[in-house]
Design a protein around this motif. Sequence first.
Motif, PDB file in Angstrom:
ATOM      1  N   GLU A 221      43.911 -12.951  -8.248  1.00  0.00           N
ATOM      2  CA  GLU A 221      44.222 -12.235  -7.011  1.00  0.00           C
ATOM      3  C   GLU A 221      45.730 -12.273  -6.796  1.00  0.00           C
ATOM      4  O   GLU A 221      46.239 -13.146  -6.087  1.00  0.00           O
ATOM      5  CB  GLU A 221      43.505 -12.865  -5.813  1.00  0.00           C
ATOM      6  N   PRO A 222      46.482 -11.379  -7.410  1.00  0.00           N
ATOM      7  CA  PRO A 222      47.947 -11.432  -7.321  1.00  0.00           C
ATOM      8  C   PRO A 222      48.501 -11.273  -5.912  1.00  0.00           C
ATOM      9  O   PRO A 222      49.676 -11.554  -5.687  1.00  0.00           O
ATOM     10  CB  PRO A 222      48.386 -10.281  -8.238  1.00  0.00           C
ATOM     11  N   SER A 223      47.681 -10.831  -4.976  1.00  0.00           N
ATOM     12  CA  SER A 223      48.157 -10.737  -3.595  1.00  0.00           C
ATOM     13  C   SER A 223      48.318 -12.118  -2.963  1.00  0.00           C
ATOM     14  O   SER A 223      49.001 -12.269  -1.933  1.00  0.00           O
ATOM     15  CB  SER A 223      47.190  -9.902  -2.748  1.00  0.00           C
ATOM     16  N   LEU A 224      47.692 -13.147  -3.569  1.00  0.00           N
ATOM     17  CA  LEU A 224      47.820 -14.526  -3.086  1.00  0.00           C
ATOM     18  C   LEU A 224      48.983 -15.177  -3.821  1.00  0.00           C
ATOM     19  O   LEU A 224      48.891 -15.500  -5.005  1.00  0.00           O
ATOM     20  CB  LEU A 224      46.530 -15.311  -3.325  1.00  0.00           C
ATOM     21  N   SER A 225      50.080 -15.380  -3.115  1.00  0.00           N
ATOM     22  CA  SER A 225      51.283 -15.913  -3.755  1.00  0.00           C
ATOM     23  C   SER A 225      52.193 -16.543  -2.720  1.00  0.00           C
ATOM     24  O   SER A 225      51.974 -16.399  -1.502  1.00  0.00           O
ATOM     25  CB  SER A 225      52.039 -14.792  -4.480  1.00  0.00           C
ATOM     26  N   GLN A 226      53.223 -17.225  -3.204  1.00  0.00           N
ATOM     27  CA  GLN A 226      54.290 -17.732  -2.350  1.00  0.00           C
ATOM     28  C   GLN A 226      55.518 -17.977  -3.220  1.00  0.00           C
ATOM     29  O   GLN A 226      55.423 -18.104  -4.448  1.00  0.00           O
ATOM     30  CB  GLN A 226      53.872 -19.007  -1.624  1.00  0.00           C
ATOM     31  N   LEU A 227      56.671 -18.002  -2.591  1.00  0.00           N
ATOM     32  CA  LEU A 227      57.906 -18.218  -3.324  1.00  0.00           C
ATOM     33  C   LEU A 227      57.978 -19.658  -3.811  1.00  0.00           C
ATOM     34  O   LEU A 227      57.494 -20.576  -3.148  1.00  0.00           O
ATOM     35  CB  LEU A 227      59.102 -17.909  -2.430  1.00  0.00           C
ATOM     36  N   GLN A 228      58.626 -19.848  -4.946  1.00  0.00           N
ATOM     37  CA  GLN A 228      58.776 -21.205  -5.461  1.00  0.00           C
ATOM     38  C   GLN A 228      59.723 -22.031  -4.597  1.00  0.00           C
ATOM     39  O   GLN A 228      59.559 -23.237  -4.458  1.00  0.00           O
ATOM     40  CB  GLN A 228      59.285 -21.165  -6.914  1.00  0.00           C
ATOM     41  N   HIS A 229      60.689 -21.397  -3.987  1.00  0.00           N
ATOM     42  CA  HIS A 229      61.584 -22.094  -3.063  1.00  0.00           C
ATOM     43  C   HIS A 229      62.218 -21.076  -2.123  1.00  0.00           C
ATOM     44  O   HIS A 229      62.218 -19.873  -2.388  1.00  0.00           O
ATOM     45  CB  HIS A 229      62.668 -22.882  -3.820  1.00  0.00           C
ATOM     46  N   GLY A 230      62.751 -21.571  -1.013  1.00  0.00           N
ATOM     47  CA  GLY A 230      63.444 -20.719  -0.051  1.00  0.00           C
ATOM     48  C   GLY A 230      62.570 -20.057   0.988  1.00  0.00           C
ATOM     49  O   GLY A 230      63.083 -19.399   1.902  1.00  0.00           O
ATOM     50  N   GLU A 231      61.250 -20.229   0.898  1.00  0.00           N
ATOM     51  CA  GLU A 231      60.366 -19.585   1.874  1.00  0.00           C
ATOM     52  C   GLU A 231      60.242 -20.443   3.129  1.00  0.00           C
ATOM     53  O   GLU A 231      60.187 -21.671   3.056  1.00  0.00           O
ATOM     54  CB  GLU A 231      58.985 -19.343   1.272  1.00  0.00           C
ATOM     55  N   VAL A 232      60.207 -19.790   4.264  1.00  0.00           N
ATOM     56  CA  VAL A 232      60.019 -20.478   5.550  1.00  0.00           C
ATOM     57  C   VAL A 232      58.525 -20.509   5.842  1.00  0.00           C
ATOM     58  O   VAL A 232      57.886 -19.461   5.968  1.00  0.00           O
ATOM     59  CB  VAL A 232      60.770 -19.762   6.688  1.00  0.00           C
ATOM     60  N   HIS A 233      57.958 -21.696   5.948  1.00  0.00           N
ATOM     61  CA  HIS A 233      56.531 -21.849   6.225  1.00  0.00           C
ATOM     62  C   HIS A 233      56.319 -22.134   7.703  1.00  0.00           C
ATOM     63  O   HIS A 233      56.938 -23.030   8.271  1.00  0.00           O
ATOM     64  CB  HIS A 233      55.948 -22.994   5.384  1.00  0.00           C
ATOM     65  N   GLU A 234      55.453 -21.357   8.317  1.00  0.00           N
ATOM     66  CA  GLU A 234      55.174 -21.509   9.745  1.00  0.00           C
ATOM     67  C   GLU A 234      54.286 -22.724   9.990  1.00  0.00           C
ATOM     68  O   GLU A 234      53.306 -22.933   9.286  1.00  0.00           O
ATOM     69  CB  GLU A 234      54.497 -20.260  10.299  1.00  0.00           C
TER      70      GLU A 234
END
Length: 340
Positions: free
Chosen positions: A272-285
Amino acid sequence: MESQELEHSEPIFVYERAANKQVLGRWMLAGGVGAAILSVLGFVLALFRRVDQLALHSMSTFPMIIAFGLFTGGWTLIRGPRRVRVGEEGIEIEQSSGTSQHRWSEIGWVTVNATSMAQQQRLDLFDQSGVKVASVSEAIEEFDDLVATVKSKVADQRPAVAGDIQLRKARKSAVFIACFAVVMLLVSASIAWMTHEEQRAAKLLKTEAVEGVATIDRLFLAPNGVTTRVEYTCTNEAGETGSRNAEIEPAYYAELTKAGAKTVPVIFVPSEPSLSQLQHGEVHEDDFLKTPVGGYGLSALVTVMCLFFLGAAVLQWNGWDIDYNSKTSKFSIKRFGEGD
Protein backbone atom coordinates in the motif's frame (compact mmCIF):
# COMPACT_ATOMS: atom_id res chain seq x y z
CA MET A 1 -53.79 35.86 15.20
CA GLU A 2 -55.59 39.12 15.85
CA SER A 3 -57.24 39.35 19.26
CA GLN A 4 -60.31 41.34 20.11
CA GLU A 5 -59.74 44.34 22.35
CA LEU A 6 -59.77 43.37 26.01
CA GLU A 7 -61.94 45.16 28.49
CA HIS A 8 -60.10 48.06 30.19
CA SER A 9 -60.94 46.80 33.64
CA GLU A 10 -58.52 46.73 36.53
CA PRO A 11 -56.14 43.75 35.98
CA ILE A 12 -55.81 41.10 38.63
CA PHE A 13 -52.00 41.02 38.48
CA VAL A 14 -49.36 43.32 37.01
CA TYR A 15 -45.77 42.10 36.55
CA GLU A 16 -42.90 44.48 35.78
CA ARG A 17 -39.50 43.82 34.24
CA ALA A 18 -36.80 43.68 36.92
CA ALA A 19 -34.32 46.56 36.68
CA ASN A 20 -31.39 44.34 37.63
CA LYS A 21 -32.17 42.05 34.69
CA GLN A 22 -31.72 44.99 32.31
CA VAL A 23 -28.29 45.68 33.79
CA LEU A 24 -27.40 41.99 33.68
CA GLY A 25 -28.40 41.88 30.01
CA ARG A 26 -26.01 44.70 29.18
CA TRP A 27 -23.18 43.01 31.04
CA MET A 28 -23.90 39.77 29.17
CA LEU A 29 -23.69 41.59 25.83
CA ALA A 30 -20.38 43.13 26.89
CA GLY A 31 -19.13 39.70 27.95
CA GLY A 32 -20.23 38.30 24.58
CA VAL A 33 -18.16 40.93 22.78
CA GLY A 34 -15.14 40.03 24.92
CA ALA A 35 -15.56 36.29 24.30
CA ALA A 36 -15.93 36.86 20.55
CA ILE A 37 -12.73 38.93 20.46
CA LEU A 38 -10.93 36.21 22.42
CA SER A 39 -12.18 33.61 19.93
CA VAL A 40 -10.93 35.59 16.94
CA LEU A 41 -7.55 36.19 18.57
CA GLY A 42 -7.27 32.47 19.38
CA PHE A 43 -8.07 31.54 15.78
CA VAL A 44 -5.49 33.99 14.41
CA LEU A 45 -2.89 32.66 16.86
CA ALA A 46 -3.65 29.09 15.74
CA LEU A 47 -2.95 30.10 12.14
CA PHE A 48 0.62 31.06 12.96
CA ARG A 49 1.40 28.39 15.54
CA ARG A 50 1.15 24.64 15.39
CA VAL A 51 -1.65 23.51 17.72
CA ASP A 52 -3.63 20.28 17.99
CA GLN A 53 -7.41 19.99 17.64
CA LEU A 54 -8.13 20.21 21.36
CA ALA A 55 -6.06 23.38 21.70
CA LEU A 56 -7.72 24.90 18.62
CA HIS A 57 -11.21 24.27 20.02
CA SER A 58 -10.18 25.64 23.43
CA MET A 59 -8.73 28.78 21.89
CA SER A 60 -11.39 29.50 19.29
CA THR A 61 -14.49 27.29 19.17
CA PHE A 62 -15.40 27.25 22.87
CA PRO A 63 -15.03 31.05 23.36
CA MET A 64 -17.30 31.63 20.34
CA ILE A 65 -19.93 29.26 21.75
CA ILE A 66 -19.78 31.18 25.03
CA ALA A 67 -20.05 34.47 23.13
CA PHE A 68 -23.14 33.26 21.27
CA GLY A 69 -24.78 32.19 24.53
CA LEU A 70 -24.03 35.53 26.18
CA PHE A 71 -25.36 37.46 23.18
CA THR A 72 -28.55 35.39 23.15
CA GLY A 73 -29.12 35.73 26.89
CA GLY A 74 -28.32 39.44 26.99
CA TRP A 75 -30.57 40.24 24.06
CA THR A 76 -33.41 38.23 25.62
CA LEU A 77 -33.14 40.14 28.89
CA ILE A 78 -32.93 43.57 27.25
CA ARG A 79 -35.61 43.10 24.57
CA GLY A 80 -38.07 41.16 26.75
CA PRO A 81 -41.51 42.48 27.79
CA ARG A 82 -41.56 45.58 29.99
CA ARG A 83 -44.84 44.77 31.68
CA VAL A 84 -47.36 41.91 31.76
CA ARG A 85 -50.99 42.34 32.87
CA VAL A 86 -53.02 39.25 33.72
CA GLY A 87 -56.79 39.76 33.96
CA GLU A 88 -59.98 37.75 33.97
CA GLU A 89 -60.38 37.86 30.19
CA GLY A 90 -56.82 37.51 29.01
CA ILE A 91 -53.19 38.59 29.13
CA GLU A 92 -51.63 41.84 27.91
CA ILE A 93 -47.91 41.98 27.11
CA GLU A 94 -46.24 45.37 26.74
CA GLN A 95 -42.98 45.53 24.77
CA SER A 96 -40.88 48.26 23.20
CA SER A 97 -42.40 47.37 19.83
CA GLY A 98 -45.98 47.64 21.10
CA THR A 99 -48.60 45.90 23.20
CA SER A 100 -50.20 42.55 22.36
CA GLN A 101 -53.38 41.17 23.88
CA HIS A 102 -54.57 37.56 23.98
CA ARG A 103 -57.82 36.21 25.39
CA TRP A 104 -57.72 33.04 27.46
CA SER A 105 -60.25 31.46 25.10
CA GLU A 106 -57.71 31.87 22.28
CA ILE A 107 -54.81 30.24 24.17
CA GLY A 108 -54.54 26.47 23.79
CA TRP A 109 -51.35 25.71 25.68
CA VAL A 110 -48.60 27.38 27.73
CA THR A 111 -45.26 25.94 28.71
CA VAL A 112 -41.95 26.98 30.23
CA ASN A 113 -38.87 26.41 28.09
CA ALA A 114 -35.21 27.29 28.36
CA THR A 115 -33.84 29.62 25.71
CA SER A 116 -31.11 28.08 23.56
CA MET A 117 -27.54 28.48 24.81
CA ALA A 118 -28.32 30.97 27.61
CA GLN A 119 -30.63 28.50 29.44
CA GLN A 120 -32.92 31.25 30.70
CA GLN A 121 -36.51 30.36 31.44
CA ARG A 122 -39.19 31.57 29.06
CA LEU A 123 -42.99 31.31 29.21
CA ASP A 124 -44.37 30.45 25.75
CA LEU A 125 -48.04 30.86 24.82
CA PHE A 126 -49.59 28.91 21.91
CA ASP A 127 -52.95 29.35 20.21
CA GLN A 128 -55.34 26.44 19.73
CA SER A 129 -53.70 25.46 16.44
CA GLY A 130 -50.29 25.11 18.13
CA VAL A 131 -48.74 28.35 16.82
CA LYS A 132 -46.68 30.33 19.32
CA VAL A 133 -48.25 33.75 19.79
CA ALA A 134 -46.20 35.25 22.64
CA SER A 135 -43.20 34.73 24.92
CA VAL A 136 -42.28 36.19 28.29
CA SER A 137 -38.72 35.84 29.60
CA GLU A 138 -37.69 35.43 33.23
CA ALA A 139 -36.61 39.09 33.22
CA ILE A 140 -40.10 39.74 34.63
CA GLU A 141 -40.18 40.02 38.43
CA GLU A 142 -41.95 37.16 40.23
CA PHE A 143 -41.67 35.05 37.08
CA ASP A 144 -42.68 31.81 38.84
CA ASP A 145 -45.83 33.43 40.16
CA LEU A 146 -46.65 34.71 36.66
CA VAL A 147 -46.24 31.20 35.25
CA ALA A 148 -48.53 29.68 37.88
CA THR A 149 -51.20 32.34 37.31
CA VAL A 150 -51.19 32.01 33.52
CA LYS A 151 -51.24 28.20 33.64
CA SER A 152 -54.22 28.23 35.97
CA LYS A 153 -56.12 30.62 33.69
CA VAL A 154 -55.45 28.53 30.59
CA ALA A 155 -56.34 25.28 32.39
CA ASP A 156 -59.78 26.71 33.12
CA GLN A 157 -60.56 26.93 29.39
CA ARG A 158 -60.28 23.68 27.38
CA PRO A 159 -57.97 21.20 29.18
CA ALA A 160 -57.99 18.66 26.32
CA VAL A 161 -56.64 21.17 23.80
CA ALA A 162 -53.27 21.54 25.55
CA GLY A 163 -52.56 17.83 25.46
CA ASP A 164 -53.36 17.57 21.75
CA ILE A 165 -51.15 20.56 20.89
CA GLN A 166 -48.28 19.28 23.03
CA LEU A 167 -48.43 15.82 21.44
CA ARG A 168 -48.40 17.25 17.90
CA LYS A 169 -45.42 19.47 18.66
CA ALA A 170 -43.65 16.68 20.54
CA ARG A 171 -43.95 14.33 17.56
CA LYS A 172 -42.48 16.94 15.23
CA SER A 173 -39.65 17.38 17.71
CA ALA A 174 -39.24 13.60 17.98
CA VAL A 175 -38.73 13.29 14.23
CA PHE A 176 -36.08 16.03 14.28
CA ILE A 177 -34.28 14.52 17.28
CA ALA A 178 -34.30 11.04 15.74
CA CYS A 179 -32.90 12.32 12.43
CA PHE A 180 -30.18 14.23 14.27
CA ALA A 181 -29.31 11.13 16.31
CA VAL A 182 -29.03 8.98 13.18
CA VAL A 183 -26.73 11.52 11.52
CA MET A 184 -24.54 11.66 14.62
CA LEU A 185 -24.44 7.85 14.75
CA LEU A 186 -23.02 7.93 11.23
CA VAL A 187 -20.46 10.50 12.39
CA SER A 188 -19.59 8.25 15.33
CA ALA A 189 -19.11 5.29 12.99
CA SER A 190 -16.87 7.37 10.72
CA ILE A 191 -14.72 8.43 13.69
CA ALA A 192 -14.34 4.80 14.76
CA TRP A 193 -13.47 3.75 11.19
CA MET A 194 -10.87 6.52 10.78
CA THR A 195 -9.33 5.57 14.12
CA HIS A 196 -9.18 1.93 13.02
CA GLU A 197 -7.54 2.89 9.72
CA GLU A 198 -4.98 5.11 11.44
CA GLN A 199 -4.03 2.32 13.85
CA ARG A 200 -3.84 -0.21 11.01
CA ALA A 201 -1.59 2.14 9.04
CA ALA A 202 0.65 2.68 12.06
CA LYS A 203 0.97 -1.08 12.57
CA LEU A 204 1.85 -1.71 8.90
CA LEU A 205 4.43 1.08 8.92
CA LYS A 206 6.00 -0.51 11.96
CA THR A 207 6.01 -4.11 10.72
CA GLU A 208 6.07 -4.07 6.89
CA ALA A 209 7.54 -0.73 5.79
CA VAL A 210 10.75 -0.57 3.76
CA GLU A 211 13.07 2.29 2.93
CA GLY A 212 12.69 3.99 -0.42
CA VAL A 213 12.78 7.21 -2.36
CA ALA A 214 9.66 9.22 -3.24
CA THR A 215 9.21 11.80 -5.97
CA ILE A 216 8.55 15.32 -4.69
CA ASP A 217 5.41 16.73 -6.30
CA ARG A 218 5.70 20.14 -4.67
CA LEU A 219 7.22 22.02 -1.75
CA PHE A 220 4.92 24.72 -0.46
CA LEU A 221 3.70 26.84 2.41
CA ALA A 222 0.28 26.19 3.92
CA PRO A 223 -2.41 28.89 3.51
CA ASN A 224 -1.33 30.47 6.82
CA GLY A 225 1.98 31.36 5.14
CA VAL A 226 4.01 29.76 7.93
CA THR A 227 3.63 25.97 7.99
CA THR A 228 6.05 24.21 5.63
CA ARG A 229 4.81 21.16 3.75
CA VAL A 230 5.84 18.65 1.11
CA GLU A 231 3.66 16.57 -1.19
CA TYR A 232 5.29 13.41 -2.55
CA THR A 233 4.46 10.17 -4.38
CA CYS A 234 5.71 6.66 -3.61
CA THR A 235 5.84 3.92 -6.28
CA ASN A 236 6.17 0.19 -5.62
CA GLU A 237 7.73 -2.45 -7.91
CA ALA A 238 4.37 -3.13 -9.55
CA GLY A 239 4.06 0.52 -10.56
CA GLU A 240 1.31 1.29 -8.03
CA THR A 241 1.52 4.77 -6.57
CA GLY A 242 0.39 6.54 -3.44
CA SER A 243 0.63 10.25 -2.64
CA ARG A 244 0.88 11.99 0.70
CA ASN A 245 0.98 15.56 2.01
CA ALA A 246 3.11 16.04 5.14
CA GLU A 247 4.22 18.91 7.36
CA ILE A 248 8.00 19.21 7.62
CA GLU A 249 10.38 21.18 9.79
CA PRO A 250 11.28 24.65 8.43
CA ALA A 251 15.00 23.80 8.38
CA TYR A 252 14.36 20.66 6.29
CA TYR A 253 12.09 22.66 3.97
CA ALA A 254 14.87 25.22 3.46
CA GLU A 255 17.38 22.42 2.83
CA LEU A 256 15.20 20.75 0.17
CA THR A 257 14.39 24.08 -1.46
CA LYS A 258 18.00 25.21 -1.58
CA ALA A 259 19.14 21.90 -3.09
CA GLY A 260 16.31 21.90 -5.64
CA ALA A 261 15.54 18.36 -4.51
CA LYS A 262 13.38 16.20 -6.78
CA THR A 263 13.18 13.21 -4.43
CA VAL A 264 12.97 12.61 -0.70
CA PRO A 265 13.88 9.52 1.39
CA VAL A 266 10.86 7.75 2.88
CA ILE A 267 9.71 4.50 4.39
CA PHE A 268 6.56 3.01 2.87
CA VAL A 269 4.46 -0.14 2.78
CA PRO A 270 5.07 -1.89 -0.57
CA SER A 271 1.59 -3.40 -0.70
CA GLU A 272 0.00 0.00 0.00
CA PRO A 273 2.31 2.80 -1.20
CA SER A 274 -0.10 5.42 0.12
CA LEU A 275 1.03 4.40 3.64
CA SER A 276 4.35 6.16 4.14
CA GLN A 277 6.30 8.72 6.13
CA LEU A 278 9.51 10.66 5.70
CA GLN A 279 12.69 9.16 7.05
CA HIS A 280 13.50 12.44 8.78
CA GLY A 281 12.32 16.04 8.99
CA GLU A 282 8.61 15.26 9.31
CA VAL A 283 6.56 16.98 12.00
CA HIS A 284 4.43 14.41 13.85
CA GLU A 285 1.26 15.64 15.51
CA ASP A 286 0.70 14.78 19.16
CA ASP A 287 -3.10 14.75 18.92
CA PHE A 288 -4.97 12.85 21.63
CA LEU A 289 -7.99 12.36 19.35
CA LYS A 290 -5.80 10.37 16.96
CA THR A 291 -4.86 7.85 19.63
CA PRO A 292 -6.94 4.66 20.16
CA VAL A 293 -8.21 5.95 23.51
CA GLY A 294 -9.08 9.37 22.11
CA GLY A 295 -10.63 8.21 18.82
CA TYR A 296 -12.59 5.22 20.09
CA GLY A 297 -13.47 7.09 23.29
CA LEU A 298 -14.97 9.99 21.32
CA SER A 299 -16.87 7.56 19.11
CA ALA A 300 -18.28 5.76 22.16
CA LEU A 301 -19.29 9.04 23.81
CA VAL A 302 -21.12 10.23 20.68
CA THR A 303 -22.84 6.84 20.38
CA VAL A 304 -24.11 6.97 23.98
CA MET A 305 -25.46 10.49 23.41
CA CYS A 306 -27.20 9.35 20.22
CA LEU A 307 -28.83 6.42 21.99
CA PHE A 308 -30.09 8.82 24.65
CA PHE A 309 -31.55 11.11 21.97
CA LEU A 310 -33.21 8.17 20.21
CA GLY A 311 -34.74 7.08 23.51
CA ALA A 312 -36.02 10.60 24.14
CA ALA A 313 -37.50 10.70 20.62
CA VAL A 314 -39.39 7.43 21.24
CA LEU A 315 -40.72 8.76 24.55
CA GLN A 316 -41.89 12.02 22.98
CA TRP A 317 -43.56 10.25 20.07
CA ASN A 318 -45.58 8.17 22.54
CA GLY A 319 -46.64 11.10 24.71
CA TRP A 320 -43.98 10.92 27.41
CA ASP A 321 -41.43 13.52 28.38
CA ILE A 322 -38.28 13.73 30.52
CA ASP A 323 -39.08 16.28 33.22
CA TYR A 324 -36.66 18.10 35.52
CA ASN A 325 -37.97 19.36 38.84
CA SER A 326 -35.93 22.43 39.81
CA LYS A 327 -37.14 22.21 43.41
CA THR A 328 -36.02 18.64 44.05
CA SER A 329 -33.21 18.63 41.42
CA LYS A 330 -34.48 15.28 40.14
CA PHE A 331 -35.36 13.98 36.67
CA SER A 332 -38.51 11.96 36.02
CA ILE A 333 -40.48 10.56 33.10
CA LYS A 334 -44.05 11.81 32.90
CA ARG A 335 -46.94 11.90 30.49
CA PHE A 336 -47.83 15.18 28.83
CA GLY A 337 -50.06 17.20 31.06
CA GLU A 338 -48.65 15.74 34.29
CA GLY A 339 -46.22 17.46 36.66
CA ASP A 340 -45.42 21.17 36.67
